[in-house]
Design a protein around this motif. Structure first.
Motif, PDB file in Angstrom:
ATOM      1  N   ALA A 144      53.777  39.637 141.690  1.00  0.00           N
ATOM      2  CA  ALA A 144      54.769  40.827 141.438  1.00  0.00           C
ATOM      3  C   ALA A 144      54.277  42.066 141.953  1.00  0.00           C
ATOM      4  N   ARG A 145      54.974  42.980 142.618  1.00  0.00           N
ATOM      5  CA  ARG A 145      54.523  44.214 143.106  1.00  0.00           C
ATOM      6  C   ARG A 145      54.880  45.148 142.005  1.00  0.00           C
ATOM      7  N   GLN A 146      53.859  45.806 141.365  1.00  0.00           N
ATOM      8  CA  GLN A 146      54.482  46.903 140.386  1.00  0.00           C
ATOM      9  C   GLN A 146      55.311  48.133 140.984  1.00  0.00           C
ATOM     10  N   ALA A 147      56.306  48.333 140.427  1.00  0.00           N
ATOM     11  CA  ALA A 147      57.242  49.590 140.977  1.00  0.00           C
ATOM     12  C   ALA A 147      57.875  50.263 139.673  1.00  0.00           C
ATOM     13  N   VAL A 148      58.334  51.318 140.006  1.00  0.00           N
ATOM     14  CA  VAL A 148      59.359  52.096 139.194  1.00  0.00           C
ATOM     15  C   VAL A 148      60.697  51.885 139.623  1.00  0.00           C
ATOM     16  N   VAL A 149      61.822  51.524 138.764  1.00  0.00           N
ATOM     17  CA  VAL A 149      62.963  51.683 139.137  1.00  0.00           C
ATOM     18  C   VAL A 149      63.775  52.956 138.355  1.00  0.00           C
ATOM     19  N   GLN A 150      64.450  53.772 138.904  1.00  0.00           N
ATOM     20  CA  GLN A 150      64.719  54.940 138.449  1.00  0.00           C
ATOM     21  C   GLN A 150      66.030  55.532 138.950  1.00  0.00           C
ATOM     22  N   GLU A 151      66.733  56.241 137.707  1.00  0.00           N
ATOM     23  CA  GLU A 151      68.023  56.601 138.116  1.00  0.00           C
ATOM     24  C   GLU A 151      68.053  57.595 139.361  1.00  0.00           C
ATOM     25  N   TYR A 152      69.231  57.157 140.158  1.00  0.00           N
ATOM     26  CA  TYR A 152      69.200  57.920 141.371  1.00  0.00           C
ATOM     27  C   TYR A 152      69.944  59.332 141.436  1.00  0.00           C
ATOM     28  N   VAL A 153      69.491  60.411 141.625  1.00  0.00           N
ATOM     29  CA  VAL A 153      70.339  61.671 141.713  1.00  0.00           C
ATOM     30  C   VAL A 153      71.256  61.427 142.586  1.00  0.00           C
ATOM     31  N   GLN A 154      72.488  61.171 142.232  1.00  0.00           N
ATOM     32  CA  GLN A 154      73.578  61.197 143.011  1.00  0.00           C
ATOM     33  C   GLN A 154      74.177  62.338 143.628  1.00  0.00           C
ATOM     34  N   ARG A 155      74.120  63.323 143.134  1.00  0.00           N
ATOM     35  CA  ARG A 155      74.640  64.651 143.648  1.00  0.00           C
ATOM     36  C   ARG A 155      73.571  65.779 143.703  1.00  0.00           C
ATOM     37  N   PRO A 156      72.655  65.715 145.028  1.00  0.00           N
ATOM     38  CA  PRO A 156      71.955  66.680 144.864  1.00  0.00           C
ATOM     39  C   PRO A 156      72.432  67.989 145.716  1.00  0.00           C
ATOM     40  N   LEU A 157      71.851  68.908 145.616  1.00  0.00           N
ATOM     41  CA  LEU A 157      72.256  70.142 146.369  1.00  0.00           C
ATOM     42  C   LEU A 157      72.158  69.988 147.833  1.00  0.00           C
ATOM     43  N   LEU A 158      73.147  70.424 148.420  1.00  0.00           N
ATOM     44  CA  LEU A 158      73.093  70.335 149.880  1.00  0.00           C
ATOM     45  C   LEU A 158      73.040  71.334 150.632  1.00  0.00           C
ATOM     46  N   ILE A 159      72.506  71.728 151.800  1.00  0.00           N
ATOM     47  CA  ILE A 159      72.334  72.669 152.449  1.00  0.00           C
ATOM     48  C   ILE A 159      72.797  72.096 154.047  1.00  0.00           C
ATOM     49  N   ASP A 160      73.687  72.784 154.810  1.00  0.00           N
ATOM     50  CA  ASP A 160      74.158  72.405 156.004  1.00  0.00           C
ATOM     51  C   ASP A 160      74.527  70.690 155.875  1.00  0.00           C
ATOM     52  N   LYS A 161      75.035  70.341 154.668  1.00  0.00           N
ATOM     53  CA  LYS A 161      75.628  69.021 154.314  1.00  0.00           C
ATOM     54  C   LYS A 161      74.274  67.939 154.258  1.00  0.00           C
ATOM     55  N   LEU A 162      73.191  68.483 154.260  1.00  0.00           N
ATOM     56  CA  LEU A 162      71.892  67.581 154.281  1.00  0.00           C
ATOM     57  C   LEU A 162      71.318  67.845 152.956  1.00  0.00           C
TER      58      LEU A 162
END
Ligand code: ADP
Length: 754
Positions: free
Chosen positions: A297-315
C-alpha cells in the motif's frame, strides 16, 4: 530531477557592454500606493521597476534584447519600494539611480541620507567596487585584513551554477571540492546529511526537513494547527491520509453526495514522497483510489481539489515563493520579494469526467508542462509558461485587484505554515545534533507552492525542502539538437535568493544583523546602484545593505510580525515540554517513564487521572501512532502522539469550549510547575533565567538547611538528593541540558553577535 554539471559561465559584463541600451535614469520615482493608483502595484524591489520598464524602449521580442533587459531588471533590484500591506509588510518604493557610463568613467550616484552624492568610480576588470569614500581610507585596517567567507560547494548539485554566481558577486571564496579545514558555510544539494562530518559553521539544510515536508507529515502538522485554529489554518485543502483514513474519506464523499446529489466534488491523490507531479491523479469517487494491497500500500494524501483557480490567459498557474528559515530558535523567517509563476499549457476547464486525466490542464508542474508542445520559453518576465510573480501581480493590479491584500495573505500563509513545522523540526534538530555534540547551525531555503483561487484566496499546495535552483533549461536549438541554455527568469529570481541568503548568513554579521563594513560583502554588479541610507544602528540588514550590493531581495517577516502570530505557537510550547522530558541522548520518542515523570512534575495526576489511567493513555496513543506511521525504528511516543495526549489531557481538565483555550490553560499549569513560560523566551535567555533560578534556589535550600541544622555546612545541603519529582530535579537536568544546548547554539549566537 537529475543532476548534471552544465557549465554556464556567468556573464557579468553583459550589462555594461550593452551600454547602448542602458538608460540613465536620474529621477526618483515613488510608486503611488493609494487605491487610485492600483496600476502601480507594490512590486518587490527586485522587480524591474516602473522606471526600468518605462525608461527602456527595448522591445521584448528579440532574445538578445530581452536578455539585456533582464540584466537591467537585475540592476533595478537595487531599487527599494515601500507599501504597507494589511499586516504591515513593506515592499520598497524608492527607485534608485543608474550609472552614467561616459568613456569608461562611471559617474556614480549614491543616495545618502537624503542627499544625492556624485563620485567617480574606478573600473577594475570586470567588477566595480563602489563604496563610500571612507571605506577606501588606508587607515581602515579592518577592511584590509578581513578574510573572505568560505563556502564548501562540493555537495551543491543542481544549485551549483546559481551558487557560483552568488559567491562571485559576494567576492567570497568557493571550495568546489571541499576543504580540509572548516568552511564558514556548507551548501548541500539535498539534505543535512549530504555530509555527516561537519562540526562547525552553517549548513543550508535542517535535519528532518525532508521528512517534515513529505505530504503526509505536512498534512498532519497543518491538521493539528487546524484543530486548534480552524479559521487561521483554512488555507490548506482538506486532506486524508491513505491508506489509514480511506474509510473516513469514503464516508465523507458519501455524506457529500447525500446532502447534495448535484455537487460533483473532485479530489486529487498525491503519493507521499512524490514530486514533480509524479503519480498524481484526480478522482471523483472513493473507489477510484488506487490502493495496492498489504505492505505494498503506497502512502498518499487525498485532497480536495481546488476547482476554481484564478486563471490568466485562460490558464491555471501556481506561484513558487522562496522562503528562508534562518533559525529555529528564535524563529527567523524571510520571504523573497520575487517569485515564479508556472503556467499550465492547456486552457483550464473545471474538472469533468472527460478531462480528469488532462495533465497539462490540471497540473502546473514545470517538469510536466515543459513536455507539452504548447510550452513557451520566454526571456521576458511577463510572458511564456514561466513568469515572475511580480509580472502576474502587475497584470492583476491593472485589472483592479487589491494585490496588497494578496501579498499580505500570502505572507501570513507562509508564517503560519512555518509555525506548524517548527515544533517537529526542533525535535529532529535536537536528535541529530544532541546537546553537547559539536555541530553546525542550520538554515534553509524552502519552496512554497501556492495557488490563488478565483476569489484570490491563497491555497497552500505543498512546501518543497529542495526547491529547484536551476537557472538553465533544456532547449531544442536545432531539430533534434538539445542544449542547456540559460533561463533569464530563473536566473533573475534564484541567484538573488541564494546570494541574499548567503549575505544574511554571513558569519561577519554583527549582533545587530549588520553586514560587515565591506570586505566580507562584495562588489556591486556592474550597473548596480548603491543606495545607502543613514539609519539607526539596529537596522536589519535588508534595510541597510551598506555593502555595495543591491537591497536584499529577502524580507524579514518573523520575528517582525511576532505579535500577530505569537498566539499560534501553542504546539511549539508543547514541543518545549516534550524536549525537556526527552533527555539528551538523541532520542525522538518519549518512553513511558519519561511520560509519567512529565505528568508528575506538572502535577497533572489526581483522583480523576490516576497514574494507571496515565499509563493507559500512553499505551493507547503510542500504539495507534506506531501503527499509522509504520515506523518501528524507535519505540515510544513521538511529538505528534505527545501533542494528541496533551490535547486529551487538556480536554479532561478544562471546561473551556474551545480546544485552543483548553490547551492554553493546561500549558500554563505545566509551565508554572516547571518554572514559568520558558518556551516564550529565546534559548539563551531561557538558559540564563533557568541558571539564575536554580542558583538562587540552591542558595535558598542551603539557607533553609543551615537554619534547620546549624551544624550542616552549606555544601552539605547540596548533597541532599532532591525528591524524585520535586521541581528541582528536572530543572537541574534541564539546566544541564540547556547548558549543553547553549554550547551547541554557540556558533549561531556568535555569528549574530560578532
Ligand atoms: P508535486 O510535489 O508532485 O508537484 P503538488 O502537491 O505540488 O505535488 O501537486 C502538483 C500540482 O497539482 C500542483 O502544482 C498543482 O498544479 C496541482 N494541485 C495539487 N494540489 C491541488 C489541489 N488541492 N487543488 C488543485 N490543484 C492542485
Amino acid at each position: 530531477m537529475s543532476d548534471h554539471a552544465v557549465k554556464v559561465e556567468p556573464d557579468h559584463t553583459t550589462a555594461s557592454s550593452g551600454d547602448k541600451d542602458n538608460v540613465v535614469v536620474t529621477e526618483e520615482l515613488v510608486l503611488d500606493t493609494s487605491p487610485a493608483a492600483s496600476l502601480s502595484p507594490p512590486v518587490p524591489s527586485c522587480v524591474p521597476s516602473a522606471a526600468g520598464v518605462q525608461g527602456s524602449a527595448t522591445p521584448l521580442a528579440s532574445k538578445d534584447k530581452a536578455r539585456s533587459r533582464s540584466k537591467m531588471g537585475r540592476d533595478d533590484r537595487s531599487t527599494e519600494g515601500k507599501v504597507n500591506t494589511d499586516i504591515g509588510y513593506a515592499i520598497s518604493t524608492h527607485v534608485g539611480k543608474h550609472l552614467n557610463r561616459l568613456r569608461g568613467e562611471k559617474v556614480l550616484q549614491i543616495k545618502c541620507a537624503g542627499r544625492v552624492m556624485q563620485g567617480k568610480q574606478e573600473t577594475n576588470g570586470n567588477s566595480t567596487h563602489q563604496r563610500p569614500r571612507d571605506r577606501h581610507e588606508p587607515g581602515n585596517k579592518h577592511q584590509r585584513k578581513k578574510k573572505p567567507v568560505t563556502v564548501d560547494t562540493s555537495k551543491a548539485k543542481t544549485s551549483l551554477e546559481a551558487l557560483k554566481m552568488s559567491i562571485k558577486q559576494l567576492k567570497w571564496k568557493e571550495f568546489p571540492l571541499g576543504r580540509r579545514a572548516a568552511c564558514d558555510i556548507y551548501w548541500h544539494g539535498t539534505s543535512f546529511h549530504d555530509n555527516d562530518h561537519i562540526v562547525s559553521g552553517q549548513v543550508n539544510k535542517f535535519p528532518g526537513m525532508i521528512e517534515m515536508l513529505k505530504k503526509i507529515n505536512l498534512s498532519r502538522a497543518l491538521r493539528t494547527m487546524h484543530e486548534l485554529f480552524p479559521e487561521e489554518y483554512n488555507f490548506y485543502p482538506r486532506s486524508w491520509i491513505l491508506p489509514d483514513e480511506y474509510q473516513q474519506f469514503s464516508a465523507q464523499i458519501r455524506g457529500l453526495k447525500d446532502s447534495d446529489a448535484a455537487a460533483h466534488r473532485t479530489f486529487i491523490v498525491k503519493p507521499d514522497s512524490g514530486s514533480q507531479g509524479e503519480g498524481i491523479y484526480l478522482i471523483r469517487e472513493a473507489s477510484e483510489v488506487r490502493l495496492a494491497a498489504g505492505s505494498q500500500a503506497r502512502q498518499a494524501v487525498v485532497q480536495e481539489y481546488v476547482q476554481r483557480p484564478l486563471l490568466i490567459d485562460k490558464l491555471k498557474f501556481d506561484i513558487r515563493l522562496y522562503v528562508l528559515v534562518k533559525a529555529l530558535e528564535p524563529l527567523q523567517i524571510y520571504i523573497a520579494k520575487e517569485g515564479l509563476t508556472r503556467f499550465c499549457t492547456e486552457p483550464y476547464q473545471e474538472p469533468n469526467q472527460k478531462n480528469l486525466s488532462h495533465v497539462f490542464m490540471h497540473l502546473t508542474n514545470y517538469s510536466l508542462n515543459v513536455q507539452s508542445d504548447n510550452f513557451v520559453h520566454s526571456d521576458s518576465q511577463s510572458t511564456g509558461s514561466k513568469r515572475t510573480f511580480s509580472s502576474v501581480l502587475y497584470r492583476l493590479a491593472s485589472k483592479g485587484v487589491d494585490i496588497k491584500k494578496v501579498w499580505s495573505d500570502v505572507i501570513s500563509l507562509v508564517i503560519k505554515t512555518v509555525i506548524a513545522l517548527v515544533p517537529e523540526l526542533k525535535v529532529h534538530y535536537q536528535a541529530d545534533i544532541p546537546p553537547g555534540k559539536p555541530g553546525p547551525t542550520c538554515f534553509q531555503i524552502l519552496g512554497f507552492d501556492i495557488l490563488l483561487t478565483k476569489n484570490l484566496k491563497p491555497v497552500l499546495l505543498e512546501v518543497n525542502s529542495n526547491p529547484s535552483m536551476r537557472i538553465e533549461h533544456e532547449q531544442e536549438v536545432a531539430p533534434g539538437v538539445f542544449e542547456y541554455v540559460s533561463s533569464p527568469v530563473d536566473e533573475d529570481v534564484k541567484v538573488c535568493v541564494i546570494r541574499d541568503t548567503l549575505r544574511l548568513m554571513d558569519p561577519g554579521l554583527n549582533k545587530h544583523g549588520h553586514p560587515p563594513p565591506a570586505g566580507g560583502g562584495g562588489a556591486a554588479q556592474q550597473g548596480t546602484v548603491i543606495t545607502t541610507k543613514a539609519g539607526p544602528p539596529d537596522k536589519a540588514p535588508e534595510e541597510e545593505p551598506g555593502d555595495g550590493l543591491p537591497t536584499l531581495c529577502l524580507k524579514q517577516v518573523y520575528p517582525k510580525y511576532t505579535k500577530q502570530f505569537q498566539y499560534l505557537c501553542l504546539v511549539d510550547r508543547i514541543a518545549t515540554l516534550f524536549l525537556r522530558f526527552l533527555g539528551i541522548k538523541g532520542n525522538m520518542r518519549l518512553g513511558p517513564t519519561a511520560f509519567r515523570t512529565f505528568i508528575r512534575c506538572c502535577k497533572l495526576s489526581n483522583s480523576n487521572l490516576p497514574m494507571a489511567s496515565v499509563d493507559i493513555l500512553y499505551i493507547d496513543i503510542t500504539r495507534r501512532w506506531a501503527a499509522s506511521t509504520q515506523d518501528s525504528r524507535e519505540a515510544g511516543m513521538g511529538l505528534q502522539a505527545f501533542v494528541e495526549a496533551f490535547f486529551q489531557l487538556a480536554g479532561r481538565r478544562s471546561k473551556a469550549a474551545l480546544l485552543r483555550d483548553q490547551v492554553a490553560s493546561l500549558l500554563e499549569v505545566c509551565e508554572a510547575h516547571l518554572d514559568g513560560p520558558l518556551s516564550a523566551l529565546p534559548v539563551a535567555a531561557a538558559v540564563s533565567l533557568e541558571d539564575r533560578r536554580s542558583l538562587s534556589r540552591g542558595r535558598a535550600m542551603a539557607r533553609e538547611a543551615s537554619k534547620l541544622s546549624p551544624s550542616s555546612s552549606s555544601s552539605s545541603s547540596t548533597t541532599h538528593p532532591p525528591p524524585l519529582c520535586s521541581p528541582a530535579a528536572p530543572r537541574r537536568a534541564v539546566s544541564h541540558d540547556q547548558r549543553l544546548q547553549r554550547s551547541r547554539h554557540g556558533p549561531l549566537r556568535t555569528n549574530l553577535e560578532n
